[in-house]
Design a protein around this motif. Sequence first.
Motif, PDB file in Angstrom:
ATOM      1  N   VAL A  32     -25.114  19.771  19.475  1.00  0.00           N
ATOM      2  CA  VAL A  32     -23.877  19.323  19.443  1.00  0.00           C
ATOM      3  C   VAL A  32     -22.620  20.350  19.683  1.00  0.00           C
ATOM      4  CG1 VAL A  32     -23.991  18.752  16.419  1.00  0.00           C
ATOM      5  CG2 VAL A  32     -23.918  21.276  17.234  1.00  0.00           C
ATOM      6  N   CYS A  33     -21.618  20.410  20.545  1.00  0.00           N
ATOM      7  CA  CYS A  33     -20.195  20.280  21.220  1.00  0.00           C
ATOM      8  C   CYS A  33     -19.743  21.343  19.816  1.00  0.00           C
ATOM      9  CB  CYS A  33     -19.984  19.766  22.504  1.00  0.00           C
ATOM     10  SG  CYS A  33     -21.043  19.134  24.179  1.00  0.00           S
ATOM     11  N   VAL A  34     -18.712  22.088  20.141  1.00  0.00           N
ATOM     12  CA  VAL A  34     -18.074  22.704  18.830  1.00  0.00           C
ATOM     13  C   VAL A  34     -17.429  23.339  20.348  1.00  0.00           C
ATOM     14  CG1 VAL A  34     -20.627  22.969  17.842  1.00  0.00           C
ATOM     15  CG2 VAL A  34     -19.551  25.360  18.612  1.00  0.00           C
ATOM     16  N   PRO A  35     -16.476  23.984  18.850  1.00  0.00           N
ATOM     17  CA  PRO A  35     -15.026  24.898  18.924  1.00  0.00           C
ATOM     18  C   PRO A  35     -16.414  25.974  19.628  1.00  0.00           C
ATOM     19  CG  PRO A  35     -14.989  23.869  17.110  1.00  0.00           C
ATOM     20  CD  PRO A  35     -16.196  23.913  17.762  1.00  0.00           C
ATOM     21  N   ALA A  36     -14.965  26.810  20.600  1.00  0.00           N
ATOM     22  CA  ALA A  36     -16.414  27.932  21.275  1.00  0.00           C
ATOM     23  C   ALA A  36     -16.127  29.172  20.282  1.00  0.00           C
ATOM     24  CB  ALA A  36     -15.227  28.253  22.256  1.00  0.00           C
ATOM     25  N   PRO A  37     -14.753  29.076  19.156  1.00  0.00           N
ATOM     26  CA  PRO A  37     -15.697  30.666  17.961  1.00  0.00           C
ATOM     27  C   PRO A  37     -16.867  30.501  17.503  1.00  0.00           C
ATOM     28  CG  PRO A  37     -13.437  29.485  17.783  1.00  0.00           C
ATOM     29  CD  PRO A  37     -13.563  28.942  19.457  1.00  0.00           C
ATOM     30  N   TYR A  38     -17.332  29.069  17.757  1.00  0.00           N
ATOM     31  CA  TYR A  38     -18.630  28.933  16.534  1.00  0.00           C
ATOM     32  C   TYR A  38     -19.581  29.095  17.306  1.00  0.00           C
ATOM     33  CZ  TYR A  38     -14.923  27.705  13.157  1.00  0.00           C
ATOM     34  OH  TYR A  38     -13.420  27.057  12.281  1.00  0.00           O
ATOM     35  N   PHE A  39     -19.784  29.682  18.893  1.00  0.00           N
ATOM     36  CA  PHE A  39     -20.909  29.183  19.006  1.00  0.00           C
ATOM     37  C   PHE A  39     -21.587  30.668  18.916  1.00  0.00           C
ATOM     38  CE2 PHE A  39     -18.265  28.917  23.900  1.00  0.00           C
ATOM     39  CZ  PHE A  39     -18.183  27.419  23.390  1.00  0.00           C
ATOM     40  N   ALA A  40     -21.169  31.868  18.458  1.00  0.00           N
ATOM     41  CA  ALA A  40     -21.721  32.484  17.597  1.00  0.00           C
ATOM     42  C   ALA A  40     -23.230  32.003  16.268  1.00  0.00           C
ATOM     43  CB  ALA A  40     -21.536  33.573  17.120  1.00  0.00           C
ATOM     44  N   GLN A  41     -22.230  30.924  15.717  1.00  0.00           N
ATOM     45  CA  GLN A  41     -22.694  30.872  14.355  1.00  0.00           C
ATOM     46  C   GLN A  41     -23.716  29.097  15.008  1.00  0.00           C
ATOM     47  OE1 GLN A  41     -20.462  27.712  12.248  1.00  0.00           O
ATOM     48  NE2 GLN A  41     -20.672  28.643   9.964  1.00  0.00           N
ATOM     49  N   HIS A  82     -12.298  29.251  36.757  1.00  0.00           N
ATOM     50  CA  HIS A  82     -12.579  30.480  37.228  1.00  0.00           C
ATOM     51  C   HIS A  82     -13.756  31.441  36.423  1.00  0.00           C
ATOM     52  CE1 HIS A  82      -8.481  29.690  38.903  1.00  0.00           C
ATOM     53  NE2 HIS A  82      -8.151  29.208  37.399  1.00  0.00           N
ATOM     54  N   ASP A  83     -13.927  31.719  36.866  1.00  0.00           N
ATOM     55  CA  ASP A  83     -14.888  33.323  36.878  1.00  0.00           C
ATOM     56  C   ASP A  83     -14.778  34.142  35.866  1.00  0.00           C
ATOM     57  OD1 ASP A  83     -16.777  32.086  38.102  1.00  0.00           O
ATOM     58  OD2 ASP A  83     -16.290  33.079  39.644  1.00  0.00           O
ATOM     59  N   THR A  84     -13.808  34.474  35.847  1.00  0.00           N
ATOM     60  CA  THR A  84     -13.447  35.816  34.761  1.00  0.00           C
ATOM     61  C   THR A  84     -11.712  36.346  35.296  1.00  0.00           C
ATOM     62  OG1 THR A  84     -13.721  37.929  34.524  1.00  0.00           O
ATOM     63  CG2 THR A  84     -13.940  37.732  36.458  1.00  0.00           C
ATOM     64  N   GLY A  85     -11.305  37.109  34.323  1.00  0.00           N
ATOM     65  CA  GLY A  85      -9.964  37.875  35.188  1.00  0.00           C
ATOM     66  C   GLY A  85      -8.241  36.684  34.072  1.00  0.00           C
ATOM     67  N   ALA A  86      -7.359  37.179  34.701  1.00  0.00           N
ATOM     68  CA  ALA A  86      -5.886  37.216  34.046  1.00  0.00           C
ATOM     69  C   ALA A  86      -6.195  35.624  33.435  1.00  0.00           C
ATOM     70  CB  ALA A  86      -4.807  37.211  34.693  1.00  0.00           C
ATOM     71  N   TYR A  87      -6.841  34.656  32.774  1.00  0.00           N
ATOM     72  CA  TYR A  87      -6.279  33.814  33.081  1.00  0.00           C
ATOM     73  C   TYR A  87      -6.408  33.018  30.962  1.00  0.00           C
ATOM     74  CZ  TYR A  87      -7.645  32.735  37.195  1.00  0.00           C
ATOM     75  OH  TYR A  87      -7.909  33.700  38.866  1.00  0.00           O
ATOM     76  N   GLY A 137      -6.907  32.634  27.337  1.00  0.00           N
ATOM     77  CA  GLY A 137      -6.337  31.388  26.613  1.00  0.00           C
ATOM     78  C   GLY A 137      -8.043  30.758  26.835  1.00  0.00           C
ATOM     79  N   GLU A 138      -8.962  30.655  28.114  1.00  0.00           N
ATOM     80  CA  GLU A 138      -9.615  29.998  29.177  1.00  0.00           C
ATOM     81  C   GLU A 138     -10.617  30.541  28.744  1.00  0.00           C
ATOM     82  OE1 GLU A 138      -9.099  28.254  32.545  1.00  0.00           O
ATOM     83  OE2 GLU A 138      -7.325  28.534  32.772  1.00  0.00           O
ATOM     84  N   VAL A 139     -11.865  29.975  28.601  1.00  0.00           N
ATOM     85  CA  VAL A 139     -13.040  30.837  28.121  1.00  0.00           C
ATOM     86  C   VAL A 139     -14.394  29.888  29.650  1.00  0.00           C
ATOM     87  CG1 VAL A 139     -15.154  29.795  27.143  1.00  0.00           C
ATOM     88  CG2 VAL A 139     -13.226  30.077  25.952  1.00  0.00           C
ATOM     89  N   ALA A 140     -15.196  31.080  30.273  1.00  0.00           N
ATOM     90  CA  ALA A 140     -16.044  30.863  31.998  1.00  0.00           C
ATOM     91  C   ALA A 140     -17.095  30.103  30.760  1.00  0.00           C
ATOM     92  CB  ALA A 140     -16.006  32.147  31.854  1.00  0.00           C
ATOM     93  N   ALA A 141     -17.370  29.555  32.428  1.00  0.00           N
ATOM     94  CA  ALA A 141     -19.042  29.416  31.894  1.00  0.00           C
ATOM     95  C   ALA A 141     -20.498  29.760  31.505  1.00  0.00           C
ATOM     96  CB  ALA A 141     -19.139  28.219  33.392  1.00  0.00           C
ATOM     97  N   SER A 142     -19.718  31.042  32.509  1.00  0.00           N
ATOM     98  CA  SER A 142     -20.813  32.640  32.095  1.00  0.00           C
ATOM     99  C   SER A 142     -20.903  32.734  31.133  1.00  0.00           C
ATOM    100  CB  SER A 142     -20.550  33.902  32.518  1.00  0.00           C
ATOM    101  OG  SER A 142     -18.496  34.532  32.251  1.00  0.00           O
ATOM    102  N   MET A 143     -19.760  32.809  30.140  1.00  0.00           N
ATOM    103  CA  MET A 143     -19.674  33.242  28.348  1.00  0.00           C
ATOM    104  C   MET A 143     -20.234  32.057  27.701  1.00  0.00           C
ATOM    105  SD  MET A 143     -15.290  34.478  29.137  1.00  0.00           S
ATOM    106  CE  MET A 143     -14.939  35.194  29.525  1.00  0.00           C
ATOM    107  N   LEU A 144     -20.084  30.657  28.015  1.00  0.00           N
ATOM    108  CA  LEU A 144     -21.418  30.016  27.045  1.00  0.00           C
ATOM    109  C   LEU A 144     -22.559  30.112  27.409  1.00  0.00           C
ATOM    110  CD1 LEU A 144     -17.942  29.070  27.467  1.00  0.00           C
ATOM    111  CD2 LEU A 144     -19.227  26.321  27.277  1.00  0.00           C
ATOM    112  N   GLN A 145     -22.367  30.845  28.698  1.00  0.00           N
ATOM    113  CA  GLN A 145     -24.117  30.560  29.298  1.00  0.00           C
ATOM    114  C   GLN A 145     -24.506  32.228  27.927  1.00  0.00           C
ATOM    115  OE1 GLN A 145     -26.383  33.270  31.375  1.00  0.00           O
ATOM    116  NE2 GLN A 145     -27.762  31.049  31.944  1.00  0.00           N
TER     117      GLN A 145
END
Length: 248
Positions: free
Chosen positions: A39-48, A68-73, A75-83
């Motif tokens: 299931v591909c879900v909204p980012a706030p529900y990854f932890a759930q 982008h990897d990190t920094g002043a963006y 509203g964006e979500v980085a691949a490392s955060m999904l991981q």
Amino acid sequence: MRRKLVVGNWKMNGTLASNAALLADIKAGYSNLACDVAVCVPAPYFAQCQSLLLGTPIAFGGQDVSIHDTGAYTGEVAASMLQDFGCKYVIVGHSERRAYHAEGNDLVAQKAVKALKAGLVPIACLGETLEDREAGRTTEVVGQQMSAILSVTAPEDMEKIVIAYEPVWAIGTGKTATPQMAQEVHAMIRSMLCAKNAELASRVQILYGGSMKPNNAKELMAMSDIDGGLVGGAALNATDFIAITQAA
Ligand code: PGA
């Protein structure tokens, strides 16, 4: 024989309570999954999802990722955060991102690369609009979308990508491409993959998306190059979603 994959795209739907109920029903309803399921879900529900899907064969993922990897963006979500949260997949280039956020082929390709680098499996979406189809431009449009992705993908990464063919006119409209119409485009996509590396191309999962429901899933997934589904509306109902996984 490629293993089938059924992915629910929840889009911007859900609450903690409704997700918990949906996931509990899915967990209670499946048995002996013969295909891969996510299931591909909204980012706030990854932890759930990370906690509720622990120990199950059901994977989860995101619906978009930053280039982008990190920094002043903001509203964006980085691949490392999904991981970080245990996501396996991330959808890139969904037609709703292309239409409402002006995402073009090159940006989508960069997102696929970012996902791969972080060890995520990108589900790269391709598809023509009704206007494109009626003008006889389906092959050209989908071909360009696919070329952009192939141009930045190392041959050895090819089998780590999932492709989803989603005719825009079939998304959320109740209109489905016929199995033959979809197969024709899937075969074209596979031939483009083959031109890069025939052996790896035979292993790439190419999903169909666009009003896939329990009553049409079997016929669609019986086609030789349709390796599963990217399911929107029907993924919000556990009975329908499970029925689709069973049709795979
Ligand atoms: P749908 O959506 O199944 O509701 O048509 C599919 C998608 O947009 O991924």
